[in-house]
Design an enzyme around this catalytic site. Structure first.
Site, PDB file in Angstrom:
ATOM      1  CG  ASP A 133       2.360  -1.251  -8.579  1.00  0.00           C
ATOM      2  OD1 ASP A 133       2.182  -0.268  -9.315  1.00  0.00           O
ATOM      3  OD2 ASP A 133       2.649  -2.387  -9.012  1.00  0.00           O
ATOM      4  CD  GLU A 134       3.691  -0.867  -1.369  1.00  0.00           C
ATOM      5  OE1 GLU A 134       2.894  -0.286  -0.610  1.00  0.00           O
ATOM      6  OE2 GLU A 134       3.803  -2.106  -1.429  1.00  0.00           O
TER       7      GLU A 134
END
Length: 288
Positions: free
Chosen positions: A231-232
């Site tokens: 999720d980056e």
């Protein structure tokens, strides 16, 4: 002028005098009419971005090979990275999903009604629940269950389907599995994930419950490209809606689903229209 006579030219390079003219001047010389154009110059990074949607000449034949060869010479003077895309070509989009069906339903509706100009050659899921939905749309559905022991084998099948489908884009429409670094590397830059909160906050499981516990006044969703960091990845779009103390976790989930659908659809639209540039770990989105 029909849309099938329209092309999109995107380019980026170091900020230098004459970058706009390198594109617009060449299009004028070729007799191409610019119907839409956006530019951005990142003053801090010293980098320039341009997107030009243009019509082919009304008179004579348009030789795309000659056009590409000619622009390549012009672009080389600026060390430009560039791409030419047929506006009318519908890209192949493979969708991955688990059990939550709201994003898939929304994308299939937009696909069916032509709001999203895409083809969907395959839907991949680690659960069988959405088989009937895919069948109703006459889209091949691949049920590939996964466990810790079969993850490598399952992802090998996923990658095979993506390749055989000649996918231009992979969309994780609430696919609730963490992809391996190997598959992330394969898909870097052309796989979009929808995350059910505003990143980088409230990661992992039950983000709406985390948000409720903190008394948030905004809920939202984030569409981003995947990479090896959970999720980056570079963020493409985010959607938000105000809430207050009267909204329980179930209310936040319901509101969040609507935001997820809109945010994911918008990110896909930007991607297929060649509006997104990835640079220095983030994105530049022109004409958003």
């Amino acid at each position: 002028m029909a849309q099938h006579d329209t092309l999109i030219l995107t380019a980026s390079c170091a900020s230098r005098l004459g970058t706009v003219d390198a594109v617009t001047g060449y299009l004028r010389e070729q007799g191409c009419y610019i119907a839409d154009m956006q530019t951005f110059d990142d003053a801090r990074a010293g980098h320039f971005f341009i997107r030009a949607e243009f019509r082919k000449p009304e008179q004579g034949e348009f030789d795309e090979t000659s056009f590409r060869d000619g622009f390549a010479l012009r672009a080389a003077d600026f060390s430009m990275e560039w791409e030419l895309t047929d506006r009318n070509r519908k890209p192949n989009v493979v969708i991955m999903v688990s059990k939550f069906d709201h994003c898939l339903n929304d994308l299939l509706y937009r696909y069916r009604t032509g709001q999203l100009a895409i083809e969907i050659p395959a839907i991949i899921s680690n659960h069988p629940d959405l088989q009937r939905l895919a069948d109703w749309h006459h889209i091949p559905f691949y049920h590939l269950p996964i466990t810790a022991d079969t993850k490598a084998e399952q992802e090998a099948k996923v990658w095979q389907i993506v390749q055989e489908s000649q996918a231009d884009l992979v969309v994780l429409a609430r696919y609730m599995q963490v992809l391996s670094p190997e598959l992330c590397n394969h898909l870097a830059g052309w796989a979009i994930n929808i995350h059910h909160s505003l990143l980088p906050g409230f990661k992992g499981a039950q983000p709406y419950h985390q948000a409720y516990a903190k008394g948030v006044k905004l809920v939202g969703a984030t569409a981003h490209y995947i990479n090896n960091e959970l999720d980056e990845g570079p963020i493409i779009t985010q959607g938000i809606q105000t809430v207050d103390h009267s909204h329980y976790p179930e209310d936040l989930v319901a509101k969040g689903k609507d935001i997820e659908c809109l945010t994911l659809a918008k990110a896909i639209q930007y991607h297929i229209e060649k509006r997104v540039f990835m640079y220095q770990g983030k994105t530049v989105v022109l004409g958003s």
